[in-house]
Scaffold this motif. Structure first.
Motif, PDB file in Angstrom:
ATOM      1  N   GLY A  51       0.810  -1.135  -0.100  1.00 42.98           N
ATOM      2  CA  GLY A  51      -0.010   0.119   0.068  1.00 42.98           C
ATOM      3  C   GLY A  51       1.066   1.323   0.055  1.00 42.98           C
ATOM      4  O   GLY A  51       0.430   2.458  -0.516  1.00 42.98           O
ATOM      5  N   MET A  52       2.020   1.325   0.453  1.00 40.02           N
ATOM      6  CA  MET A  52       2.817   2.326   0.711  1.00 40.02           C
ATOM      7  C   MET A  52       4.056   2.438  -0.172  1.00 40.02           C
ATOM      8  O   MET A  52       4.725   3.758  -0.637  1.00 40.02           O
ATOM      9  N   MET A  53       4.424   1.549  -0.971  1.00 36.00           N
ATOM     10  CA  MET A  53       5.788   1.390  -1.660  1.00 36.00           C
ATOM     11  C   MET A  53       5.216   2.303  -2.876  1.00 36.00           C
ATOM     12  O   MET A  53       4.335   2.403  -3.552  1.00 36.00           O
ATOM     13  N   GLU A  54       6.523   3.127  -3.320  1.00 34.34           N
ATOM     14  CA  GLU A  54       6.402   3.933  -4.615  1.00 34.34           C
ATOM     15  C   GLU A  54       7.547   3.354  -5.700  1.00 34.34           C
ATOM     16  O   GLU A  54       8.575   3.117  -5.359  1.00 34.34           O
ATOM     17  N   ILE A  55       6.590   3.082  -6.587  1.00 34.47           N
ATOM     18  CA  ILE A  55       7.231   2.431  -7.883  1.00 34.47           C
ATOM     19  C   ILE A  55       7.367   3.168  -8.972  1.00 34.47           C
ATOM     20  O   ILE A  55       6.303   3.302  -9.713  1.00 34.47           O
ATOM     21  N   PRO A  56       8.429   3.637  -9.392  1.00 34.56           N
ATOM     22  CA  PRO A  56       8.322   4.256 -10.892  1.00 34.56           C
ATOM     23  C   PRO A  56       8.025   3.228 -11.922  1.00 34.56           C
ATOM     24  O   PRO A  56       8.550   2.179 -11.878  1.00 34.56           O
ATOM     25  N   PRO A  57       7.374   3.920 -12.960  1.00 35.38           N
ATOM     26  CA  PRO A  57       6.829   2.961 -14.005  1.00 35.38           C
ATOM     27  C   PRO A  57       7.784   2.206 -14.955  1.00 35.38           C
ATOM     28  O   PRO A  57       7.434   1.228 -15.461  1.00 35.38           O
ATOM     29  N   ALA A  58       9.010   2.553 -15.089  1.00 30.89           N
ATOM     30  CA  ALA A  58      10.062   2.161 -15.653  1.00 30.89           C
ATOM     31  C   ALA A  58      11.055   1.501 -14.866  1.00 30.89           C
ATOM     32  O   ALA A  58      12.228   1.161 -15.273  1.00 30.89           O
ATOM     33  N   ALA A  59      10.834   1.139 -13.786  1.00 29.99           N
ATOM     34  CA  ALA A  59      12.026   0.949 -12.697  1.00 29.99           C
ATOM     35  C   ALA A  59      12.598  -0.318 -12.918  1.00 29.99           C
ATOM     36  O   ALA A  59      11.580  -1.446 -13.457  1.00 29.99           O
ATOM     37  N   ALA A  60      13.728  -0.764 -12.539  1.00 26.98           N
ATOM     38  CA  ALA A  60      14.234  -2.051 -12.291  1.00 26.98           C
ATOM     39  C   ALA A  60      14.294  -2.218 -10.780  1.00 26.98           C
ATOM     40  O   ALA A  60      14.759  -1.692  -9.938  1.00 26.98           O
ATOM     41  N   ILE A  61      13.379  -3.469 -10.441  1.00 26.46           N
ATOM     42  CA  ILE A  61      12.814  -3.839  -9.100  1.00 26.46           C
ATOM     43  C   ILE A  61      13.631  -5.246  -8.706  1.00 26.46           C
ATOM     44  O   ILE A  61      13.353  -5.953  -9.630  1.00 26.46           O
ATOM     45  N   LEU A  62      13.861  -5.253  -7.445  1.00 22.60           N
ATOM     46  CA  LEU A  62      14.199  -6.540  -6.912  1.00 22.60           C
ATOM     47  C   LEU A  62      13.286  -6.848  -5.616  1.00 22.60           C
ATOM     48  O   LEU A  62      12.983  -6.061  -4.727  1.00 22.60           O
ATOM     49  N   ASP A  63      12.567  -8.156  -5.650  1.00 21.28           N
ATOM     50  CA  ASP A  63      11.918  -8.400  -4.421  1.00 21.28           C
ATOM     51  C   ASP A  63      12.673  -9.785  -3.682  1.00 21.28           C
ATOM     52  O   ASP A  63      12.759 -10.712  -4.617  1.00 21.28           O
ATOM     53  N   THR A  85      12.652  -8.471 -10.831  1.00 22.61           N
ATOM     54  CA  THR A  85      13.380  -9.951 -10.563  1.00 22.61           C
ATOM     55  C   THR A  85      13.113 -10.321  -8.945  1.00 22.61           C
ATOM     56  O   THR A  85      13.045  -9.479  -8.088  1.00 22.61           O
ATOM     57  N   MET A  86      12.357 -11.578  -8.843  1.00 25.47           N
ATOM     58  CA  MET A  86      11.886 -12.018  -7.797  1.00 25.47           C
ATOM     59  C   MET A  86      12.727 -13.094  -7.159  1.00 25.47           C
ATOM     60  O   MET A  86      12.949 -14.131  -7.944  1.00 25.47           O
ATOM     61  N   LEU A  87      13.234 -13.020  -5.848  1.00 30.34           N
ATOM     62  CA  LEU A  87      14.055 -14.087  -5.458  1.00 30.34           C
ATOM     63  C   LEU A  87      13.494 -14.691  -4.434  1.00 30.34           C
ATOM     64  O   LEU A  87      12.665 -14.123  -3.190  1.00 30.34           O
ATOM     65  N   ASP A  88      13.582 -16.114  -3.990  1.00 25.07           N
ATOM     66  CA  ASP A  88      13.318 -16.798  -2.759  1.00 25.07           C
ATOM     67  C   ASP A  88      14.399 -17.961  -2.586  1.00 25.07           C
ATOM     68  O   ASP A  88      14.297 -18.940  -3.577  1.00 25.07           O
ATOM     69  N   PHE A 125      19.765  -2.211  -8.859  1.00 27.77           N
ATOM     70  CA  PHE A 125      18.291  -1.900  -9.066  1.00 27.77           C
ATOM     71  C   PHE A 125      17.942  -0.744  -8.434  1.00 27.77           C
ATOM     72  O   PHE A 125      18.581  -0.060  -7.840  1.00 27.77           O
ATOM     73  N   ASP A 126      16.686  -0.141  -9.189  1.00 28.26           N
ATOM     74  CA  ASP A 126      16.211   0.967  -8.794  1.00 28.26           C
ATOM     75  C   ASP A 126      15.589   0.987  -7.291  1.00 28.26           C
ATOM     76  O   ASP A 126      15.529   1.955  -6.576  1.00 28.26           O
ATOM     77  N   VAL A 127      14.854  -0.225  -7.082  1.00 28.95           N
ATOM     78  CA  VAL A 127      13.971  -0.344  -5.962  1.00 28.95           C
ATOM     79  C   VAL A 127      14.217  -1.625  -5.514  1.00 28.95           C
ATOM     80  O   VAL A 127      14.201  -2.469  -6.502  1.00 28.95           O
ATOM     81  N   ILE A 128      14.581  -1.958  -4.194  1.00 30.25           N
ATOM     82  CA  ILE A 128      14.391  -3.334  -3.508  1.00 30.25           C
ATOM     83  C   ILE A 128      13.179  -3.386  -2.620  1.00 30.25           C
ATOM     84  O   ILE A 128      13.168  -2.388  -1.641  1.00 30.25           O
ATOM     85  N   LEU A 129      12.581  -4.325  -2.565  1.00 26.94           N
ATOM     86  CA  LEU A 129      11.566  -4.510  -1.861  1.00 26.94           C
ATOM     87  C   LEU A 129      11.668  -5.882  -1.060  1.00 26.94           C
ATOM     88  O   LEU A 129      12.352  -6.813  -1.458  1.00 26.94           O
ATOM     89  N   SER A 130      11.410  -5.601   0.253  1.00 28.28           N
ATOM     90  CA  SER A 130      11.461  -6.909   1.235  1.00 28.28           C
ATOM     91  C   SER A 130      10.547  -6.946   2.439  1.00 28.28           C
ATOM     92  O   SER A 130      10.353  -6.043   3.034  1.00 28.28           O
TER      93      SER A 130
END
Length: 201
Positions: A51-63, A85-88, A125-130
């Motif tokens: 709900g709060m994360m800010e994601i630019p429309p052309a970002a390189a993102i890592l989860d 890119t999603m990692l587990d 990456f531009d954004v890392i989420l965890s």
């Protein structure tokens, strides 16, 4: 010993189920299973982060620690010109994320089985989420924070969700030590969950 959701190869018998969720105005169907995090529905902490994360429309993102995919797949919907890119470490979770990307018609993702950042060595990456695996212990959580810095582009941001009672103050202190006090911000809180953003300046 019983499997944890951060087990590489869960031995608990598969028991798949389908979950419907609405996240950031998008409707999703997720297939979940035994042996993965929050198998019965998208957990509250992930919902707060989404709900709060800010994601630019052309970002390189890592989860990092993607589970069956709610955070990373929502990010992919928010970044139609970008890539997630999603990692587990959990092979079952990674397989479910691939399945859920296909189930929801999301093509701008890559899912890999990986012990933390192993599979993306040298990438930035531009954004890392965890939503970090608290039960894996403080050392693992702090590694996620420390190694994020090596995987962010200049100006990039790490977003994490962590419960107050499960180590939010120590996580914030670690982020400030790594990124500098001025680069770390509490974006919001909800029912004891805190969202921190650390920016690489």
């Amino acid at each position: 010993m019983a499997d944890h959701y951060y087990t590489e190869r869960p031995t608990v018998r598969s028991d798949k189920r389908t979950i419907a969720a609405e996240l950031r105005g998008f409707r999703f169907q997720f297939t979940s299973d035994s042996g993965v995090f929050s198998r019965d529905g998208v957990d509250y902490g992930s919902r707060v982060l989404i709900g709060m994360m800010e994601i630019p429309p052309a970002a390189a993102i890592l989860d990092v620690g993607c589970g069956y995919g709610p955070i990373g797949l929502t990010a992919a919907r928010l970044a139609p010109q970008g890539h997630v890119t999603m990692l587990d470490i959990n092979e079952r979770a990674a397989a479910l994320s691939r399945e859920n990307a296909a189930l929801n018609g999301i093509g701008n993702v890559t899912v890999q089985t990986s012990d933390l950042y192993e599979a993306v060595e040298g990438q930035r990456f531009d954004v890392i989420l965890s939503n970090p695996p608290i039960r894996a212990g403080k050392a693992v959580v702090h590694r996620i924070l420390a190694e994020a810095k090596e995987h962010l582009k200049p100006g990039g941001s790490l977003w994490i969700v962590i419960q107050n009672k499960q180590g939010a103050p120590s996580a914030r202190a670690k982020l400030e030590e790594l990124f500098g006090e001025d680069a770390v911000e509490e974006i919001g809180k909800d029912k004891g969950y805190r969202i921190y953003r650390a920016k690489l300046v």
